[in-house]
Every structure is written in structure tokens, then in C-alpha cells.
Design an enzyme around this catalytic site. Sequence first.
Site, PDB file in Angstrom:
ATOM      1  N   GLY A 371       0.755  -1.263  -0.058  1.00  0.00           N
ATOM      2  CA  GLY A 371       0.119  -0.473   0.298  1.00  0.00           C
ATOM      3  C   GLY A 371       0.829   1.116   0.272  1.00  0.00           C
ATOM      4  O   GLY A 371       1.849   1.016  -0.420  1.00  0.00           O
ATOM      5  N   GLN A 372       0.305   2.299   0.473  1.00  0.00           N
ATOM      6  CA  GLN A 372       0.893   3.874   0.143  1.00  0.00           C
ATOM      7  C   GLN A 372       1.539   3.609   1.614  1.00  0.00           C
ATOM      8  O   GLN A 372       3.341   4.379   1.297  1.00  0.00           O
ATOM      9  CB  GLN A 372       0.167   4.853   0.403  1.00  0.00           C
ATOM     10  N   LYS A 390       2.270  -4.895   8.776  1.00  0.00           N
ATOM     11  CA  LYS A 390       2.239  -2.733   8.350  1.00  0.00           C
ATOM     12  C   LYS A 390       4.119  -2.933   8.220  1.00  0.00           C
ATOM     13  O   LYS A 390       4.171  -2.123   9.206  1.00  0.00           O
ATOM     14  CB  LYS A 390       2.209  -2.734   8.047  1.00  0.00           C
ATOM     15  N   TYR A 436      -5.584  -9.486  11.934  1.00  0.00           N
ATOM     16  CA  TYR A 436      -5.810 -10.140  10.464  1.00  0.00           C
ATOM     17  C   TYR A 436      -6.893 -11.250  10.491  1.00  0.00           C
ATOM     18  O   TYR A 436      -7.524 -11.378  10.242  1.00  0.00           O
ATOM     19  CB  TYR A 436      -4.660 -11.722  10.378  1.00  0.00           C
ATOM     20  N   ASP A 481      -9.836   9.351   5.040  1.00  0.00           N
ATOM     21  CA  ASP A 481      -9.553   8.001   3.918  1.00  0.00           C
ATOM     22  C   ASP A 481     -10.290   7.189   3.934  1.00  0.00           C
ATOM     23  O   ASP A 481      -9.950   5.788   4.042  1.00  0.00           O
ATOM     24  CB  ASP A 481      -7.912   7.890   3.971  1.00  0.00           C
TER      25      ASP A 481
END
Length: 619
Positions: A371-372, A390, A436, A481
Amino acid sequence: MADIVLEEFFIKRSQQKKKTSPLNYKERLFTLKQRQLSYYDYDAEKGKKKSLKGTVDLEKVKCVEKVLPEANAPPERLFPFQIIYDEGPLYVFAKTDEIRKQWIRKLKEEVQYNKDLLQKYHPCFWADGLWLCCQQEVKQAVGCKVLEMRPRGISSQNSRRKSRKPLPPTPSEEKASRPLPPQPQAQPQPPPPAPQPTSSSAMKVIAQYEYTPMTEQDLGLEVGEEYVILEVASTNWWKARDKYGNEGYIPSNYVMEFRDDGGFLVRDSSKAGKYTVSVFTKVGGNTNGSCRHYNICTNQQGQFYLAEKHNFSNIPELIKYHQHNAAGLASRLKYIVSNTTQSAPSTAGLGYGVWEIDPQHLTCIKELGSGQFGVVKYGKWQGRHDVAIKMIKEGSMSEDDFINEAKVMMNLQHPNLVQLYGVCTKQRPIYIVTEYLSNGCLLDFLRDGIKNPHPVQLLEMCKDVSEGMAYLESQQYLHRDLAARNCLVDSQGTVKVTDFGLSRYVLDDEYTSSAGSKFPVRWSPPEVLLYCKFSSKSDVWAFGVLMWEIYTLGKMPYERLNNTDIVQKVSSGLRLYRPQLANERIYSIMMACWNDKPEDRPTFQELAANVQDLLYDLQ
């Protein structure tokens, strides 16, 4: 008048306490307050209340639900609903379906923490000595229809919908070798504020889920066992003592408080293939109460019993009998204290007080995507707990600011939010460790995971997100977001919101305006596009776009426009079209989210209630 929640004229039906009592219908002024429902005679000429005709203490209410109208009902009696309490059913008739929905929703919100809520109800009237739906002749007879007791507002924990989970097996479907215990349709409830134990009377709870200690400070839980709460360390972690005198911290969402005599749950026994009934009782003058455990036994004929003289062909029949008769037990089984599901809920952190995680305790198994912020991997913590990791690429995040916020984010806990477990900050790259979810990103799930979706399935996705966001709203927390790409789907099909608040720490991503601020253009309202003004109402706008994503099965909003065009056209009044799968009522919710004026957009709590109303009608 300040404490009045609702007030309305209804037609009230007499309660027919005797079989031969004639029925009558009278208009009364009903007043709903937070703890009481009252109804009055009314002087229309003088425009004021006359005598009080009756009251219902809300803590005694067991069920609020619609009633099917009588055959050939006159127009003024087409929208009945029932309030079941200790004295029986109170039947009232609303003037319109909208008024009925409003009152049912508000009443359910007011009584949602009541401990004696029913799991079944009668959808038709009690009249002339019998229930018109099932022809039973006992007024206290257990209902004949499973009750969808979900509050029509913010969700609760451990919620499972009947479209995703089959009803419990009927006696004919059960296997003789090991019949399943009943799966009561107990009302899913949001967690109430953590009660504070007092020195004079410590709070007692029973474990709904097994919990294996994750740290030395934790205390293990065994399903069905009783624990004393010593200290409410936080909303999510309580200090407890077990029956052996061991003390430690437990996750508060793994236990259920006993308040009244007769609370029970059915659980696996320590003997394989057997079941145990745990009952809370205050017999013997014990004001604090204690838990009694009864093994479900079988006789030579294969029948089941708790008391030898009362045998049954299956466990649901046994439970049903003992709900009305103690028959040798310390108390009859009055109310269910557990709506336990197959899997335990997430804990707020991997043990009490743990937010900095040792990366050596993490094992990365496979890459889930990127992702970003960087790569996301599926892994294990201490080799046994599923987690998502992450790995934040350097230069993508304002790390120090995020680390300061992480502790606050860990305390946010809701069934429709992806739980943040902790962070690894003493190395680079830093890791964010979360719950998860096996079905991955909602956007991918919409595009590739579902074919020919049922309307209920799509609406439940919207409901899940609205309820998670309603919780964030109640905590004065902005997402900034919200989009399908920032929601995940678990193995049961439940949707959970993730990455809430993270956009504040983005240093370099694709969301840029002409002013250089970072935000997702296609999900942003005019006040963000033009003035970078964020609020909970800008999240509401994004929720409308997310609904549009769901009902288009993952299409890109404004797919033919670039960011510059979107800013200009949306600010001038352009709105997304109605998706083919969305009816007018669903599209009207989207359009309400896209009102030009932020103050005219609904709150997330209102959105959750509206979506629940639609779901209620569909089911």
C-alpha cells in the site's frame, strides 16, 4: 419535559388478562423517557394530559417488535407493535409505518442492555386465550419465531447476522452422537461503560471465551468459569482473580457480567463430546451469588437430562424445559448471558499494557500486498497468533507523530474496526501489527470475491462500515481516508474499517491538491477539495462514495475524470450516478451523504440506523 425522548398518540389495545375479557381500543398519549414508558388519557378540548393510565419500567422490557396486523384490520390498526414485559404484551398501533419504526428503534436502544431479553417472540396477537401464530394456549409460552434483536443504531460486539450464519439445527437435523447445544439468538450488544467494582461487592463475571495469557501480567480464562473483577485498569483490560486465587489481567470483551439469578450458558465440557450448563444463582442467602455447573448426561436410551426424572431427545428441548422449570437445578434457566460465536473477538493489544512488540516474536509467512506505506505481510506472533504486519517504508510516514498516536489508536475497539495490536519502533523499518482478516481488502473482494450478490449481503457491508464509523464518531475520531480499499473482510464476511487516522502521517502519496495538502480526491467533499476542511461530515461524504463502490462492485468513482476535473465538477454540484444494484431508497442515503452543506449531512449514528431499517425491511 427535558427528559422526554419521544411522545406520540397511539391506539392501545386492552391487555385481556382474562380469556373471556372483551377487547377494546382506546387512544392514549404515550410518553417515552429514558427509564419509563407512560400512557395517559388526554383532553383534546383543553389540549393537555388527564389521568395517568399506566407505566412500564424499561428495565423490565423483554422484547420490542412488530406484530402482524389482524385480518381485515381497519386503517387505524394497520401498524401494530408490541412491548413485552413482566405483565405480558402491551399492544399499540401507530398511525404510520415510519412512526412505528422510529419507536421500535428508540425503544430497542433504550432496553438493549436489559438482561432478560427474549430470543423468540410471537409475531401475531394473543387473543381469546391463544396465540394466533402458533395456537399455543399458554400466555407465557416461548415464542415461535427467532427474534432479530439487533439494536437499530451502533452495533454491538460479536454480531453475527442470520444471512451469514445458519439457524441452529432442528431436532430432526441433529446427530444422535453429539447434538449441538442451542445457539441462542441473543441480542448483540455494544459494550456498556466498564462498571467499577466496589469494596463491598466485587463484580463477578463468567468467561465466554478461552484466553491464553500473552504476558506474565495476564490471567488465563476457561470458558464457563467464574472470575472476580478486582480493578478496571482500562475499558479493555480488567484485573481479575480466578477460583484458585491467581490474579492477572483479562480482556474485558472475553467475559460477561452476571447480574441476576438464573443467568446461564451452555459450553463444552472438559470431557470430549459432552456439554455443561453453567448457572448463576443466589440461593442459600448468598447475596453475591455463585456459579453452579451441571453436566448434561445421557441415559441408556440415549436421552439427555440434567435431572434424572426429566429426559429429552435432544439438548434444545432440555434447555427449553429448564427455562421454565428448575427441576433440581439451583435456579431455572432464566436468561442467556452469552452470544458466543465460533471465534473469539480481538483483544486490544497482545496482552495488557503491550504496545511495543519485539520483532523477534514475529514470523512473516506470506506477502498480502503493498500500500501507500509499504509491504503488508501475514504472519504469526509468538508462533500462534495470526497478525498482519505493515512494514513502513522509510520516508512514507511521519513516524514520530504516528508513534505518539499509536497508544490512543490501540484503545479504539469495535467489531467493525481492524484492531491495532501494537508497533515495532526500535528498528527500521518500523512495523504496525494489526488483526489479520483472511478475506483481505473489501475492494478486491467486491471485484473478484462475490458473484451475483444478494441485496442483503451488500447492505450488510454498508451496515458494518457505518457502525464502525459510528463508533469512531462517538470517540471524536476522524478517519480522513474512508474507502473500500481501506476496509477488510474477515472469514465470516464481516467488513471492518482499517487505517483510520493514518492519512495524517502520509509524507508522499498520490492524494495531492493544488494547495499541496494530502487527501483522496475522489472520496472528498467540496469543503475538503476547496478549503482542506476535515470533519466527521467529510467522513460521511466518503461513506456515501464507499456505498457507491459496494453497489457497483468496486468501480472507480468518477472513472472518466481526472483529479482536476473532479475538484471543479463536484464543487459545482456533480454527483455520482445511481448504481444499477441500488434501489432509490439506498441511493437516497448516498445522496444524503453528498449534501453540499456539511451540517445537513446525517451523522454516522443516523446512517447506521437508516441502513439497519433497510436491512430490517429486507429480512
